[in-house]
Design a protein around this motif. Structure first.
Motif, short mmCIF file in Angstrom:
data_model
loop_
_atom_site.label_atom_id
_atom_site.label_comp_id
_atom_site.label_asym_id
_atom_site.label_seq_id
_atom_site.Cartn_x
_atom_site.Cartn_y
_atom_site.Cartn_z
N LEU A 37 0.82 -1.21 0.00
CA LEU A 37 0.00 0.00 0.00
C LEU A 37 0.85 1.26 0.00
O LEU A 37 0.47 2.28 -0.57
N SER A 38 2.02 1.20 0.62
CA SER A 38 2.92 2.34 0.61
C SER A 38 3.52 2.53 -0.78
O SER A 38 3.66 3.65 -1.26
N ASN A 46 -8.80 -5.15 -4.74
CA ASN A 46 -8.74 -6.44 -5.42
C ASN A 46 -7.34 -6.75 -5.93
O ASN A 46 -6.86 -7.87 -5.79
N ALA A 47 -6.68 -5.76 -6.53
CA ALA A 47 -5.33 -5.97 -7.05
C ALA A 47 -4.35 -6.23 -5.91
O ALA A 47 -3.49 -7.11 -6.00
N CYS A 48 -4.48 -5.47 -4.83
CA CYS A 48 -3.61 -5.65 -3.68
C CYS A 48 -3.77 -7.03 -3.07
O CYS A 48 -2.80 -7.73 -2.79
N LEU A 49 -5.01 -7.45 -2.89
CA LEU A 49 -5.27 -8.75 -2.29
C LEU A 49 -4.85 -9.89 -3.21
O LEU A 49 -4.40 -10.94 -2.74
N ALA A 50 -4.96 -9.69 -4.52
CA ALA A 50 -4.49 -10.72 -5.46
C ALA A 50 -2.98 -10.87 -5.36
O ALA A 50 -2.46 -12.00 -5.34
N ASN A 189 -4.29 -0.85 -11.17
CA ASN A 189 -4.85 -2.18 -11.01
C ASN A 189 -3.96 -3.24 -11.63
O ASN A 189 -4.33 -4.39 -11.71
N ALA A 190 -2.77 -2.87 -12.05
CA ALA A 190 -1.87 -3.82 -12.68
C ALA A 190 -1.50 -4.92 -11.69
O ALA A 190 -1.31 -4.68 -10.52
#
Length: 192
Positions: A37-38, A46-50, A189-190
């Protein structure tokens, strides 16, 4: 602390990780999440959790519904804490009832996860951080190797641990703010 800032219980996250075949502990996963996140504040949930699921699950990306729910809660609380103007970030570590050795190990895992998440998400941008932030990242490498050998903790050990946790917390906020300034804002969202 308001509900939006509340983490799911540490032991629940840890147990769910274990049931999903993850070798990661809850503190390390929270560190990864803070790093990701930083590195990219615009990263969608969704992208972070993936990305996180690809790193922690065995096989990569395969997490059950319970762990997915806990990770979403952890993500939402972490994002809210990082973005809070009141510097609300907390490190997701075992409760104070746990031994100092256990908490020290978890702090080291948090630091490893943070460095990994930051590097995975920011890469070359990290080298452009202000000197104070780069020194902080060097310090995290040392903290990640910290060990506590005594069978019983003295009050001074508890105070020192609390001070190190505060330093890690404040430094994470410093890096978050520095990277936010350094990067253009926009949806990302990459899934590289």
């Amino acid at each position: 602390m308001t509900e939006q800032f509340r983490f799911p219980p540490y032991a629940e996250v840890d147990a769910a990780l274990g049931r999903n075949g993850s070798l990661n502990r809850a503190a390390e996963v929270h560190g990864m999440l803070c790093g990701l996140l930083s590195a990219d504040p615009a990263l969608s949930a969704n992208a972070c959790l993936a990305r996180l699921a690809d790193e922690i699950a065995d096989p990569p990306g395969a997490v059950d519904a319970e762990l997915s729910h806990l990770l979403r809660q952890l993500h939402a609380a972490t994002r809210a804490q990082l973005e809070d103007a009141g510097f609300a970030l907390e490190l997701h570590l075992p409760d104070d009832e746990q031994s100092l050795a256990t908490r020290t190990e978890a702090l080291g895992q948090w630091c490893q996860g943070y460095g990994y998440g930051l590097g995975r998400g920011a890469g070359a941008v990290v080298s452009g951080l202000p000197e104070e932030a780069r020194e902080y990242l060097e310090d995290l490498r040392e903290i990640a190797r910290a060990d506590f050998d005594a069978d019983t903790a003295e009050e001074a050990d508890e105070v020192a641990f609390t001070e190190v946790v505060e330093y890690v917390r404040a430094g994470a906020l410093l890096v978050f703010a520095a990277l936010r300034v350094a990067q253009p804002q926009g949806p990302s969202n990459a899934l590289h």
